[in-house]
Each structure stands twice: as C-alpha cells, then as structure tokens.
Design a protein around this motif. Structure first.
Motif, short mmCIF file in Angstrom:
data_model
loop_
_atom_site.label_atom_id
_atom_site.label_comp_id
_atom_site.label_asym_id
_atom_site.label_seq_id
_atom_site.Cartn_x
_atom_site.Cartn_y
_atom_site.Cartn_z
N VAL A 150 0.83 -1.21 0.00
CA VAL A 150 0.00 0.00 0.00
C VAL A 150 0.86 1.26 0.00
N GLN A 163 1.38 6.58 1.12
CA GLN A 163 0.72 7.74 0.50
C GLN A 163 -0.63 8.08 1.11
N TYR A 164 -1.46 7.04 1.33
CA TYR A 164 -2.82 7.30 1.83
C TYR A 164 -2.79 7.97 3.19
N GLU A 211 -0.32 9.71 4.47
CA GLU A 211 0.20 11.07 4.37
C GLU A 211 -0.86 12.00 3.81
N GLN A 235 -3.17 12.77 6.47
CA GLN A 235 -2.59 13.70 7.44
C GLN A 235 -2.62 15.13 6.91
#
Lengths: 294, 293
Positions: free
Chosen positions: A187, A190-191, A193, A196
């Motif tokens: 995964v 990225q998701y 971050e 966030q």
C-alpha cells in the motif's frame, strides 16, 4: 510455432490437463477419497466391523453425547479467541515493524522465527515457561512476587485453555503479522500522508485509513488460522483439560477405541468437523472474491 | 487490492509531510520498545529455557538457573532405548519421500496454474487448496481402513502419502506464485538456439526458479516433519517418528529429556531460518508460507 501448433492440436489441448493430473490425483484420491470413505463409515457402512446398513444413528449418537456440545463450544472458543487475539497483536506488531529504526531489521527477523517451528515445540516451550514450577514462576519468585509454585496462576490444563491459546498464538501472531506487513508494504505511506495533510489525527488515520486497507487481506488469513486452530489435535490434547476437550481430540479418541464398532461415531464427529471447515472454505472464497472486487 | 490512483508524490509537499510525521513518531517510541521487547523475550526465552532444562541435572525451585549441570538427558536421548535415533531416521525418510512426491506431482500443476489461463482453472484451484482449510485428519481417518487393506499402514510410503494431503496444496501454492512471476520467453529463445528439453530445464528454467523451489521444498519437508496425529494413525503406532517419541515426555515425563528431544526436533526449522535469513530482515515475506507448519 504456429505451424507446429496446428500440426499437434490434440497434444496442445491435452497439455494442461496432463500437467494437472498428478496433483489432482493426489488430492482427489487421498483427500476427497478419504473424506468419502469417512462419510460412508459415519453413515454406518463399515464392512470391516460387520456394519453394512446405512443409518444416521452414529450422527445422532455423536451429537446427543453429553460431551459433544461442550467440546464444540470449547473448540469454537479456543479457535475464535486465538484468531481474534492473534490479529490484534499481529496488526500492532506490524504497525511498529514497518517503521525503520535502529534494530528494526533484527526485530523483524526475530518476529518471524516461530513460523517454521513445529507447534509441538511451541507447546514444549510453553510448558517449560508457564508451568507452576516453570521459568516464569521462578523469575517471579526471584523478584519476590510469589513465594511458592502454587502462587503462580495455573494456566496449563486449565478451564480457560490459556496454555493452549498461548501455544497457538506464538505461531499465529507472526503468521498474521507477516500478511499485514506485506499489505502495508504494497500500500505504501501515500494514503496516510494524504489523510494527514487533510488534517486527520493519528487515531483517525489508524481507524479510517490503515485498518480498512489491512482488513480485506487479513480476513482470508483469519479463516486459515481459525480452521487450523479448530482442527488441531496435539496442542489441546497436550495442554488442555481432559474434559471438556476439543472436537478433533474427541473424534480421534472414539476412532482409536479397540472395538471397531465405535469407529463410525468417531468418524461422524470428524465429518461434522470437516463440514464446519467446508462452510468456512465457502465463506473464504466469498470473502476473497469480495476483497478482490473492492 | 485497490484501483484508486495513488496521489502524485510531488517532492516538495512529500518532504514536508515526513518532517511533520517525525515528532509524532518520537512520542510513540515507548510502544516501539514495548513491541520489540515482547518479540525478543518471546523468542529468546523459550530457546534459553529449553537449553537450560536439557543441560540441567538438578534444578530446584525457586532457582532461576540450574544448581547442578549434567549431560544425563542427552545421554538418555542418544541411547537406543529412547528410540530417538530410530524415530529421527523415520522422520527424515518420511519427510524426504513426501518432499520428493510433492515435487513430482506439484511441479507440473504449479506451472499450469502459474503460467496458463484455462477453463475450469478456479475449480482446479478450489479442489487443490481444499486441504488447507479442511483438516487432513478427517481424510486420514477415512482412508485408514483402505490403507490397512492395501498394506500401506505402518510403512514409510503409507505415512508419506497421507502427509502429501497437507503438503501438496502448499507446494503448489508456493510454486505457482513462483511460476507466475517467471517469464518463459527465455526458454523459447534457448529452444530456437537448439537446446533440447532437458538442457532448457537445466540451464534456463532451473536457475530462474531455484530459490523459490528451495523454499517450497523446505516448506514441504517441514510440513511432513511436524505431522503428528496423521502419523500416529497411519503408522499404527509401529512406525515411530520424532514427535511421537517427544509427545509422552511433554506431559508427565522427564522434563530434561523432553527439552533435549525438543531441541533435536526444532533443528530443521533452525536450519531453514539460517538458509532463509538473508531475506528475512529485508521486508521479504518469503516466510509467510511457513506459517502453517
């Protein structure tokens, strides 16, 4: 190539079936053949013991046995607890181990050590550590926490099957953990971050980003762990109570009685066990298809 | 898993994010150290306690370290009366035969599943993977009477055949994923250059799949090595394997002997760990397959 293929269409067509035949023969003859033979015996067709009449008597016998429901419950309770607790600890460990820090590679290596180790070795170590006069009890005494072996909690051969569960979990946590680690690696960060930067807190990132990403892959692992724990024989025999025991132990005990006529009853319990796992297998395929489509 | 396009990682904001992530991670360091400590303790402590126990002669409660050391347990273990050597030989023979058989029946199927699309593929996969979920014990119980009639009980072949039930699915599973990541284009090239089938396999296919094949074989060996109840059943109590010698010692038997036999029993697993250790710390999940030993 095209020319060659046109000249030998039969050979080409038979190629895949021929490649599959040996493995399919092993599974169909030994595994499915064994299941069918077992089914026949459980239905009362057992010429070796002079039984040739088909009957559901052995199933009625098995299911109305006062031990049956207690054993079924015990088996379910152990398998469910092991699966649930292993997942919780595995996800926790994987979330830590995916980070890079000094010693993280060594920790990841140590985390995987239980995987190739036989379950019986895990049970052996659990006995040495958790017996009332075991190493942990001695360490407790050295620290002044307890005075005598009897002060150490009795977690082997106990009602709650804690010793059984510890032995399983020692092996299953790394198994589930590795699946979670593999998912997290594929995964990427990225998701998280992204979440966030959109203002999600740490907790929100875990609950709404990470767990939904991990869970589809973990569900199929659950079923493997659950089915394995459900059908394991030696750990509950060794570390569990003699009564109530688990279904595999009960099935095997009936089956191994000197008189051959008690075999159909043992076989009936075993078939019930197999049917439950077949239902799990169907659930597994459904969930696998579901997680592939999402 | 997910088909959503990944957000474009522009170098500027990305860096900013990792900087922002840093202080947070420092806060939860206690969690990291707790996890690492639990991992270290739960792996090291069992090993240490097995070693201590096997070399302990007298170990009174509440001593944490044995009061007197001795080789008594090991002397008994290597003595013929313990039947450890006999059972070790049987365990090795059975595991090697099971691995060979799994290799022979599993390789073609793994290649077919890994490299070809064909009708009914899902049904084939379904059938081949069934023993991963449905217990082999039930099939072994059912087939027992057939094996008696065929004279296969209490034989190395008979026990190996039953071990094949759980071993074949895993061998095929590991090898089909190896073949799925392997391109047969080089084989084609070698063939057009005049290499025969054997040479193509020896010089092209084998080097490409060798590491995956090693893992699959080690894995199959360990599945057979760890089998207990199926061996008891088909071995009729006459053909004794190592876990069967260990088992009675684990309950009420001599704990020191139990520890020394356990250490022999765990040796192949330790060797597998050493052989695969180079890839273990590097985020490789090659060991995942070993989970169901």
């Amino acid at each position: 190539m095209t020319l060659e293929r046109r000249q030998t269409p039969l050979r080409e067509r038979l190629k895949i079936p021929l490649m599959l035949t040996p493995a399919m023969a092993v599974i169909l003859l030994l595994f499915l053949g064994g299941l069918v033979a077992g089914l026949m015996q459980s239905l009362g067709y057992f010429p070796a013991a002079g039984l040739t009449e088909f009957t559901f008597r052995h199933y009625v016998d098995a299911v109305t046995d006062r031990n049956f429901l207690v054993s079924l419950w015990t088996t379910f309770r152990i398998a469910f607890s092991v699966t649930l607790l292993s997942t919780v600890f595995a996800v926790g460990a994987a979330l830590v181990l995916r980070q890079r820090f000094p010693g993280s590679r060594l920790a990841t290596f140590l985390f995987q050590i239980p995987l190739p180790v036989p379950h019986l070795v895990a049970a052996s170590a659990v006995i040495l550590l958790f017996a009332q006069s075991g190493l942990l009890s001695r360490i407790g005494a050295a620290l002044g926490l307890i005075n005598a072996p009897g002060d150490f909690p009795a977690i082997l051969y106990d009602n709650a099957s804690i010793g059984v569960m510890l032995s399983f979990m020692w092996k299953e946590i790394p198994f589930v953990g590795l699946v979670v680690l593999a998912i997290l690696q594929s995964v990427g960060p990225q998701y998280e971050e992204l979440a966030q930067t959109l203002g999600a807190t740490k907790r929100q990132r875990l609950v709404h980003v990470l767990l939904p990403l991990i869970m589809p892959g973990v569900v199929s692992t659950w079923i493997i762990v659950f089915a394995f724990t459900f059908a394991n024989f030696e750990i509950p025999l060794l570390l569990g109570q003699s009564f109530p025991t688990t279904l595999p132990v009960q099935a095997f005990r009936e089956f191994q009685r000197p008189e051959l006529t008690s075999r159909p009853k043992g076989m009936a319990i075993a078939i019930v066990l197999a049917v439950i796992t077949v239902l799990l297998l169907i659930a597994y395929r459904r969930l696998a298809r579901y997680s592939r489509s999402t | 898993m997910t088909s959503t396009p990944t957000p474009g990682p522009a170098p500027g904001p990305d860096q900013a994010v990792s900087e922002r992530l840093l202080p947070e991670r420092r806060q939860i360091n206690w969690l990291r150290w707790a996890t690492v400590t639990i991992i270290v303790v739960s792996v090291v402590l069992p090993g240490v306690s097995l070693l201590l126990r096997s070399f302990a002669f007298r170990w009174h409660y509440p001593d944490v370290v044995p009061g007197e050391w001795g080789l008594d347990a090991w002397t008994y273990t290597i003595d013929d009366t313990s039947r450890v050597f006999e059972s070790l030989g049987n365990s090795l023979r059975i595991a090697l035969l099971t691995t060979t058989l799994a290799l022979l029946v599993g390789m073609p199927a793994a290649r077919a599943l890994g490299q070809h699309q064909f009708r009914g593929k899902r049904i084939v996969e379904w059938i081949l993977m069934m023993p991963i979920i449905v217990p082999a014990l039930v099939a072994a119980m059912g087939i027992h009477i057939v094996f008696i009639r065929l004279g296969l009980t209490a034989t190395v072949l008979g026990v190996s055949l039953v071990h094949l039930i759980p071993a074949t699915p895993y061998f095929v599973l590991v090898m089909s994923s190896v073949f799925a990541n392997y391109s047969p284009a080089l084989e084609e090239t070698a063939r057009t250059l005049g290499a025969n089938k054997i040479r193509v396999f020896r010089y092209v296919t084998l080097p490409a799949i060798s590491s995956g094949l090693l893992v699959a074989c080690l894995f199959t060996f360990l599945i057979s090595w760890s089998q207990y109840v199926t061996t008891v059943l088909i071995g009729s109590g006459i053909l004794i394997t190592l876990p069967m010698v260990l088992f009675p010692f684990l309950g009420q038997g001599n704990a020191a002997v139990a520890a020394s036999i356990t250490l022999i029993f765990v040796a192949p697993a330790v060797m597998v760990l050493i052989l695969t250790s180079r890839s273990l710390g590097r985020g490789s999940t090659v060991m995942g397959g070993f989970g169901k030993v």
